[in-house]
Structure formats: C-alpha cells, structure tokens
Design an enzyme around this catalytic site. Sequence first.
Site, PDB file in Angstrom:
ATOM      1  N   GLU A 189      -8.459  -3.201  12.298  1.00 36.08           N
ATOM      2  CA  GLU A 189      -9.063  -1.811  12.709  1.00 36.08           C
ATOM      3  C   GLU A 189     -10.489  -1.902  11.860  1.00 36.08           C
ATOM      4  OE1 GLU A 189      -5.947  -2.506  12.094  1.00 36.08           O
ATOM      5  OE2 GLU A 189      -4.730  -1.134  13.189  1.00 36.08           O
ATOM      6  N   HIS A 191       6.404  28.206  10.772  1.00 40.35           N
ATOM      7  CA  HIS A 191       6.179  28.530  12.094  1.00 40.35           C
ATOM      8  C   HIS A 191       6.405  27.363  12.947  1.00 40.35           C
ATOM      9  CE1 HIS A 191       5.258  32.696  10.584  1.00 40.35           C
ATOM     10  NE2 HIS A 191       4.702  31.977   9.618  1.00 40.35           N
ATOM     11  N   LYS A 204       0.799  -6.764  14.897  1.00 44.06           N
ATOM     12  CA  LYS A 204      -0.563  -7.335  14.735  1.00 44.06           C
ATOM     13  C   LYS A 204      -0.740  -8.473  15.246  1.00 44.06           C
ATOM     14  CE  LYS A 204      -1.376  -5.887   9.711  1.00 44.06           C
ATOM     15  NZ  LYS A 204      -1.611  -6.382   8.478  1.00 44.06           N
ATOM     16  N   GLY A 220      -1.347  -2.337  -1.589  1.00 45.42           N
ATOM     17  CA  GLY A 220      -2.341  -1.391  -0.708  1.00 45.42           C
ATOM     18  C   GLY A 220      -2.047  -0.039  -0.784  1.00 45.42           C
ATOM     19  N   ARG A 221      -0.715   0.338  -0.815  1.00 46.93           N
ATOM     20  CA  ARG A 221      -0.295   1.682  -0.857  1.00 46.93           C
ATOM     21  C   ARG A 221      -0.271   2.194  -2.446  1.00 46.93           C
ATOM     22  NH1 ARG A 221       3.531  -1.650   1.053  1.00 46.93           N
ATOM     23  NH2 ARG A 221       5.367  -2.101   0.074  1.00 46.93           N
ATOM     24  N   LYS A 248      -8.365  -4.197   1.290  1.00 40.28           N
ATOM     25  CA  LYS A 248      -7.687  -5.132   0.148  1.00 40.28           C
ATOM     26  C   LYS A 248      -7.911  -6.703   0.695  1.00 40.28           C
ATOM     27  CE  LYS A 248      -3.389  -6.559  -2.002  1.00 40.28           C
ATOM     28  NZ  LYS A 248      -1.982  -6.381  -2.387  1.00 40.28           N
ATOM     29  N   GLU A 267       6.775   2.457   3.914  1.00 42.09           N
ATOM     30  CA  GLU A 267       6.353   1.054   3.698  1.00 42.09           C
ATOM     31  C   GLU A 267       6.988   0.293   2.574  1.00 42.09           C
ATOM     32  OE1 GLU A 267       2.476  -0.555   5.490  1.00 42.09           O
ATOM     33  OE2 GLU A 267       2.012  -0.227   3.487  1.00 42.09           O
TER      34      GLU A 267
HETATM   35  O1  F6P Z   1      -0.346  -2.355   7.563  1.00 38.47           O
HETATM   36  C1  F6P Z   1      -0.025  -2.907   6.707  1.00 38.47           C
HETATM   37  C2  F6P Z   1      -1.106  -2.807   5.447  1.00 38.47           C
HETATM   38  O2  F6P Z   1      -1.214  -3.892   4.844  1.00 38.47           O
HETATM   39  C3  F6P Z   1      -0.793  -1.756   4.377  1.00 38.47           C
HETATM   40  O3  F6P Z   1       0.017  -2.104   3.419  1.00 38.47           O
HETATM   41  C4  F6P Z   1      -2.474  -1.732   3.806  1.00 38.47           C
HETATM   42  O4  F6P Z   1      -2.487  -0.572   3.211  1.00 38.47           O
HETATM   43  C5  F6P Z   1      -3.018  -1.519   5.282  1.00 38.47           C
HETATM   44  O5  F6P Z   1      -2.469  -2.563   5.908  1.00 38.47           O
HETATM   45  C6  F6P Z   1      -4.347  -1.795   5.102  1.00 38.47           C
HETATM   46  O6  F6P Z   1      -4.626  -3.166   4.579  1.00 38.47           O
HETATM   47  P1  F6P Z   1      -6.121  -3.643   4.036  1.00 38.47           P
HETATM   48  O7  F6P Z   1      -6.633  -2.807   2.805  1.00 38.47           O
HETATM   49  O8  F6P Z   1      -5.995  -5.140   3.572  1.00 38.47           O
HETATM   50  O9  F6P Z   1      -7.206  -3.564   5.030  1.00 38.47           O
END
Ligand code: F6P
Length: 513
Positions: free
Chosen positions: A205, A373, A482, A256-257, A199, A342
């Site tokens: 990452e 199990h 972060k 995002g979620r 987003k 979240e």
């Molecule tokens: O970890 C926080 C967050 O902002 C989530 O809400 C989101 O889904 C994820 O990181 C990934 O963010 P992006 O889509 O901006 O890479």
Amino acid sequence: MQAQETLEWQALQRHFDDQGAAFDLREAFASDAQRFAEFSQEAPHVFADLSRNLIDAPTEALLMALAQARGLKAQRDAMFAGQPINATEGRAVLHTLLRAPERIDGPDPLAHQRAQVHATLQAMLSFAERVRADRAITDVVNIGIGGSDLGPQMAVLALQDPAQAGPRLHFVSNVDGHELAALLPQLQANSTLFVVASKTFTTIETLTNAHSARDWFLAQGGRDVARHFVALTTNVAAAAEFGISNTFGFWDWVGGRYSLWSAIGLPLAIAIGAQGFQALLSGAHAMDEHFRTAPLARNLPVRLGLLDVWYRNFHGFASRSVAPYHSGLRRLPAYLQQLEMESNGKRVDMQGQHVAFQTSPVLWGEPGTNGQHAFFQMLHQGTQVTPVEFVGVVEPSHRLPGHHRLLLANLLAQAQALMVGRTDAGGHRHFPGNRPSTLLMLQRLDPTSLGALIALQEHRVFTSGAIWGINSFDQWGVELGKVLARDIEQRLATGQVDGLDPATAAWVQRLAS
Ligand code: F6P
C-alpha cells in the site's frame, strides 16, 4: 504450563462460579463506603476509576496471584532489559527505550541502542523544526499504513493546535486510490513534503502510494525529490533504491504498532514541535517507570490487563468499547484496535500450542457523545455485556465552558446509567444495570498526558498477553492476505483462474479486465 492449568486460574474459576458471576455493582457500593477510593488510583498523568468494574478485593487478589504464577514481573523485566521476547521473530521489544533518558546512572547494558536512539531523535527533531520554520513547505503528507499511520495520525489529531502556524498535515494510508486522488489536487509540488513511513519499506500500500506521489510530483514539474521526499524506515537501502536519500531510521526491536515514539513520529514532531514531542516521550516514560516499579496491586497497567483477563476468560465478554470524550481522541479507538488486536489476537502460545481459552477481545468505539446516539442502546439494553472504557479530560482546550460541562455530564451519566440501570420500569424501558465501565481521566489533553495514556495501553496489552503466554509482538496473521492479494492482482489482469477456489474464481471472472 498454560494459564488455565495453574492453580491460580482454577482458584479464579471457583471464585467466579461462587461469587463473581453474581457480583452486583450496586450492592458492592452499598456495602463498602470506601469502594471508590479503593478502586481508583493515580498513575502518572492519568487518574483511573476502576470502581465500576465487576471486581472486589478478593477478585483482585486472586488476579494478582495469577500474575505472580505466570511470571508477569520476570516477563516485564525481560522486555525492559532487551531480551528477545518476540521469540517468533527473534527480536527484542524495546519501544520503552525510545522514551528513556539519554543517560542512566550505573552500568548500562543498552548503552549502544540508547546512543542510537538519541542520535536519531535529535536529528529527527531538528529536521522537524526546520520543516516547521520553512515557509516554503505548506503541506506535509504522511504515506504509511498500520503502525506507520495510526499512531502519528491519532496523535496529530489530538495535539495539533489548529491556531498555530505551520504546515498542514495529511495522512494517506489506503491503497484505495480515492485517498491520494482526493488529496493531490489540493497540493503544490514545490511546497509539499512527502514522508514515506514504512518500517519494512516493502508494504505494498505504502509503496504504491509513494510511487504515485512521486509520479505526480515529477509530472507537476517537481525536481528536487531529495528535498521533497523523506523516508522513515528500518530499511534504509530500500528507501535509497526508491530514490530517497533523506532517511530517519529505527530498528527491528521497535514493533510497527509501538513505533509512534521513533522516527515514525516525525509528522507529529512537525505538528507540535520538538518540545512537544519530548513531552510526549516524557509522559510515556513516566508510565514506563510506573509499570516497571509500582507494586502489582497499585500498578495501573497491571490492574487493567488483569481486568481484561477477568472479563475475557471468566465473564466471557467478547469485546471492549472505548469511548473517548474528547473529539481530539477520535482516532484513539482505531489506534487501540491495532494495539490490542494485532498484539493479542493469537491462538497459539509461545511454544506454538493452541491455547484453551479466549485471547484478545474485539476492540471498538467512537467518541462521546456521538456513540451515545449510535450504539449505546446496545450497551445499555442489548443481550451482551460489553465493558466500556471512558476517557475524559478535565480541562478543555477551547473557551466554550458550557459545552465541556455538558460533555462531562454525559460521560458521567453514561457510566452511571450502565451501572445503576433503571429497574423501576419494565419491558422496553427496563435497564438491567450492573454493566461495567472504567474511567481514565486526564487533566488536559497535552503531549505528556497522551504519552502516558498510550504507554498505559501498551503495558495493559502486554500484561494480558503475558498472562495468556502468547507472543504479543508478532503479526503473522496479516501475511496470508498479502500473499493472496499479489496472486489475485495478477489474475485480475489475465483472467487466469486455474487452481482458485470457486468463489474467488467466480469473482476474478467477473472483475478481470
Ligand atoms: O499489517 C501488518 C503490519 O506489518 C503492521 O504491523 C505494520 O504496522 C504495518 O503492517 C505497516 O508496516 P510497515 O511500517 O513496514 O509499512
């Protein structure tokens, strides 16, 4: 006013003290022949059995009164209307618009956003169809994390027909290089499409994985970055800077979620096709309409969200276990963890004041029967009560009927054992019973029912968040880690520990290279 200050909350507390704490499911069924009918209901594409929960009609009536007192309907309508209910970020919350029809009767205050949604959806879906038809693309790699990974991954696992032709789908989320390093040797540069899903297009990452993927692509002799990399983002400029020209956008009013329904759904659209993706949207929209229009007492997301409040704040249950009895739903618990925790893992209200009650439960789970199990021992005989949410499917999509009967029998047996217990035996063999569970049943696991199931979960999280008066749509709690990680990464390179707390300093000294 905070929730616990309302007369309705106080009435619930009195009801809990007088009757709720001692409520017994077995007695409730014995004294009410209609209990199953009263506490089960149809909602779009989902049949819900709430009868094995620690509630009766007076409890639900008091919960409904609390919902009225907290202005749940007005809060819900404000979301659908596109008001900036995500106040800490000054944003609207309009994931429901992503699955709404292209045109509505009468005046449309959201006409502009609606047109953008449908233009992007059409472009995204025709791109997905082109990729599906492109025999030269054998592998699609989604690089994203959090909402840019969990939704599409969960849904691809649930809905992709392994027998169908089409590219293989892979998901790389973790900055841990083991993920990407294990995948790359399986790929050919000229037959791989990398989908960089972020987003913000700033997530470390995702950018780290995307850079490494591009380096690998070029090192393998790949030339046409424009053809082999596509971005899904609200930050088109940053994607362009990375060198990606083919971008499908979305908007800051999609959390995002809550983004599975946007361009972030591209890997799913590639896996199941445009028609399947449209069916997912239509299932979710049907649930949106149910949430928006059904009376509160027969409104499934509302009933589930209020049940969550009852359990968290009055019974004091700290967690909820989700048990999907369909291996296609094996990533559902992970998906729901982000959605619930979240969204509602907050300790201040909309005004920034500490809340005087508990909020998000811990959410966890595994598919059945595997969980039986592993941790069901604790669910049956442990000291804590954990409500279980079973998800079942009437018709399997395989032809091994004996398996499915056994699977459903196990689901029913677990719910039965939790409730009925075993009181004719003592000591180690005693099961206290009276342990609550919910059963959400889908006719079959298909795009429509999955869309409805996920929208149901979104709106139940909205409901409890609205009762608590917290902002379910920000996530400031992920920021500190972060920032600190960036600092520590530098220190690991230099060994510099000035100003660090002693524990972190000791580790930096041990690990610095
Ligand atoms: O970890 C926080 C967050 O902002 C989530 O809400 C989101 O889904 C994820 O990181 C990934 O963010 P992006 O889509 O901006 O890479």
